[in-house]
Write an enzyme that holds these catalytic residues in place. Structure first.
Site, PDB file in Angstrom:
ATOM      1  N   LYS A  33       0.954  -1.449   0.302  1.00  0.00           N
ATOM      2  CA  LYS A  33       0.282   0.129   0.264  1.00  0.00           C
ATOM      3  C   LYS A  33       1.092   1.111   0.373  1.00  0.00           C
ATOM      4  O   LYS A  33       2.535   1.220   0.336  1.00  0.00           O
ATOM      5  CB  LYS A  33      -1.094   0.270   1.284  1.00  0.00           C
ATOM      6  CG  LYS A  33      -2.040   1.161   1.521  1.00  0.00           C
ATOM      7  CD  LYS A  33      -2.544   0.942   2.477  1.00  0.00           C
ATOM      8  CE  LYS A  33      -3.826   2.338   2.630  1.00  0.00           C
ATOM      9  NZ  LYS A  33      -4.650   1.795   3.483  1.00  0.00           N
ATOM     10  N   SER A  51      -9.920   2.231   2.831  1.00  0.00           N
ATOM     11  CA  SER A  51      -8.715   2.643   1.816  1.00  0.00           C
ATOM     12  C   SER A  51      -7.658   1.850   1.351  1.00  0.00           C
ATOM     13  O   SER A  51      -7.155   2.426  -0.128  1.00  0.00           O
ATOM     14  CB  SER A  51      -8.231   3.481   2.877  1.00  0.00           C
ATOM     15  OG  SER A  51      -7.635   3.185   3.632  1.00  0.00           O
ATOM     16  N   SER A  68      -9.777  -0.276   6.740  1.00  0.00           N
ATOM     17  CA  SER A  68      -9.307  -0.303   6.000  1.00  0.00           C
ATOM     18  C   SER A  68      -8.641  -1.638   4.951  1.00  0.00           C
ATOM     19  O   SER A  68      -8.250  -2.065   3.971  1.00  0.00           O
ATOM     20  CB  SER A  68      -8.334   1.108   5.410  1.00  0.00           C
ATOM     21  OG  SER A  68      -8.473   1.525   5.217  1.00  0.00           O
TER      22      SER A  68
HETATM   23  N1  GLN Z   1     -12.964   4.527   6.025  1.00  0.00           N
HETATM   24  C1  GLN Z   1     -12.448   4.949   7.716  1.00  0.00           C
HETATM   25  C2  GLN Z   1     -12.089   5.864   7.486  1.00  0.00           C
HETATM   26  O1  GLN Z   1     -11.682   6.543   6.249  1.00  0.00           O
HETATM   27  C3  GLN Z   1     -11.174   3.429   7.535  1.00  0.00           C
HETATM   28  C4  GLN Z   1      -9.692   4.374   6.826  1.00  0.00           C
HETATM   29  C5  GLN Z   1      -8.624   3.137   6.988  1.00  0.00           C
HETATM   30  O2  GLN Z   1      -9.031   2.397   8.137  1.00  0.00           O
HETATM   31  N2  GLN Z   1      -7.054   3.769   6.721  1.00  0.00           N
HETATM   32  O3  GLN Z   1     -11.403   6.861   8.317  1.00  0.00           O
END
Ligand code: GLN
Length: 465
Positions: A66, A143, A168
């Site tokens: 990532k 994400s 995410s």
């Molecule tokens: N959807 C969550 C957020 O926007 C989780 C994102 C993540 O785990 N990086 O914070």
């Protein structure tokens, strides 16, 4: 051929790592034109393949990373224009461990800017949105969207390193139909991870199978003297749990996770998967997590934005990435760098987080959210006295269409994380596995374990698979 067989063949000399990687790179370059799963594809993969540790536990395995996880010499931008040109001078600990075991880094996968999103639709300027591997009109989840997408789409053995702050890893695993294993907070070193919320961030594997995820976790887990929150506890041999019996395993089925706001058909699919676990000897019982399900979202979004707003302060055009013309003093300069290089969602989170911890509001929002977090941890701890694992859908629906996402307000988008924020704020390990299909799209089931009980997740996930 599964990942473990592939690595065996590399170690025996039956597969040549350089020949294999050449084919992998050709495939991902082609796929990327269509799906945008990578922000950056490595140009030295074949060179890496010539110098790998052929006896390593990941010998010759293509590994994608990532974008928020630093790879030495490779532009690492966490999906943000503000980090353009930033090439780390070191590998994140997880990446270093992958290399030591013979893994080959093939590229940086696409993500929402700094991890701010649930669909990989909040991309920084200049980044392309990754498309769902099953239906290009739909999102990959977020994400770690690129990691989920490529893991499903690639035809070669491969594992990705994803990252989760509030869900995410689980979300894209669910939407793309792969396995995502988010470990206990502190199980994997965050050294070299571009931070979103330090008290929440975790690096974890995304793979085509539970066995691949278990193998990768075995390698990247462990204490790191460079990272003070990494846990100094022995690492379990997770792969030994893949074939273990689950007779008598106690699984709590989270009542609220099958109720309002959760697609009925998704619930049905997940219930089918749970009954398969019962057929294999697991004992299931309904359990309620009222506090977590009601206050998880507000607590998570207050804590995560508070941390994010302080973390992002370092991107001011002095040390990393983008710069602008200096005029009218430094304060104007910092504002200019940030306002012209951060995306809309990043700015929203900076404002929300700054507000939540401002003098006068701090007690009412940030501190209160921390108290709620402690209560949520207590709620889980109580439940884990009775259960080995908890089960629920991973996401409230199948992967949505981009045309539907556009209609959602930021708050409606945040609600997509209703099932994943709980384990994330409590630092609990969780696993998303594919539980079947609906309208041709994958449906994910999530299991949550007590702290450091990743082995039980592997055990149940492995059986289900
Ligand atoms: N959807 C969550 C957020 O926007 C989780 C994102 C993540 O785990 N990086 O914070």
């Amino acid at each position: 051929m599964n990942t473990i067989e592939f690595i065996q063949k590399i170690r025996n000399g039956e597969i040549d790592p350089a020949e294999n990687i050449a084919r992998v790179m050709e495939e991902i370059s082609k796929l990327n034109k269509e799906y945008n799963h990578f922000n950056m594809i490595a140009d030295d993969a074949e060179k890496q393949a010539k110098n790998i540790n052929l006896k390593g536990r990941l010998a010759g395995l293509p590994v994608s990373v990532k974008d928020c996880i630093c790879v030495k010499g490779m532009e690492s931008r966490s999906g943000s224009k503000i980090l353009s040109g930033y090439k780390p001078v070191f590998d994140a600990t997880a990446v270093r461990k992958v290399r030591e075991e013979g893994g080959i880094i093939i590229g940086k996968t696409s993500q929402d800017e700094f991890g701010f999103g649930s669909f990989s639709s909040n991309m920084g300027e200049g980044f392309e949105t990754p498309l769902n591997p099953v239906d290009k009109k739909r999102a990959c989840g977020g994400s770690s969207g690129g990691s989920g997408g490529i893991t499903a789409k690639i035809s070669f053995p491969h594992i990705s390193l994803g990252e989760s702050t509030g869900g995410s890893i689980a979300s894209p695993a669910s939407f793309c139909g792969v396995t995502g294993l988010c470990p206990t907070y502190g199980r994997v070193s965050r050294y070299g991870l571009i931070d979103y919320g330090n008290s929440l961030d975790k690096i974890g594997p995304m793979a085509k199978s539970v066995s691949g995820a278990a193998l990768m976790l075995e390698i990247i887990a462990g204490h790191d003297k460079n990272e003070s929150t990494s846990l100094d506890k022995p690492v379990d041999a997770y792969t030994d749990y893949l074939q273990k019996d689950i007779k008598g395993m106690r699984i709590g089925v989270i009542r609220e996770a099958f109720g309002e706001g959760i697609d009925d058909e998704v619930s049905e699919k997940v219930k089918d998967a749970i009954s398969r676990l019962e057929d294999m000897g697991a004992k299931t019982e309904e359990v309620s997590l009222p506090l977590t399900m009601k206050y998880g979202i507000p607590a998570y979004y207050l804590i995560s934005t508070s941390e994010a707003s302080t973390n992002l302060a370092k991107f001011c055009g002095m040390r990393y990435g983008k710069t602008e013309e200096l005029e009218d003093g430094f304060n104007k300069y910092f504002s200019k760098v940030r306002s012209s290089n951060l995306g809309e969602e990043a700015k929203r989170r900076i404002m929300l987080g700054t507000f939540a911890r401002m003098a006068g509001y701090r007690d009412a929002y940030y501190i209160k959210a921390l108290k709620v977090r402690s209560m949520i941890i207590k709620e889980y701890k109580k439940v884990f006295k009775k259960f080995d694992l908890l089960a629920s859908p991973t996401m409230p629906s199948i992967a949505p269409k981009f045309s539907d996402i556009e209609k959602l307000s930021p708050l409606q988008q945040y609600m997509m994380d209703v099932l994943t924020v709980g384990p994330n704020i409590a630092g609990l390990p969780h696993l998303s596995v594919n539980a079947g299909e609906l309208k041709g799209m994958p449906v994910g089931m999530m299991m949550v374990g007590d702290h450091l009980e990743e082995k039980k997740l592997v055990q149940a996930g492995g059986k289900l698979e």
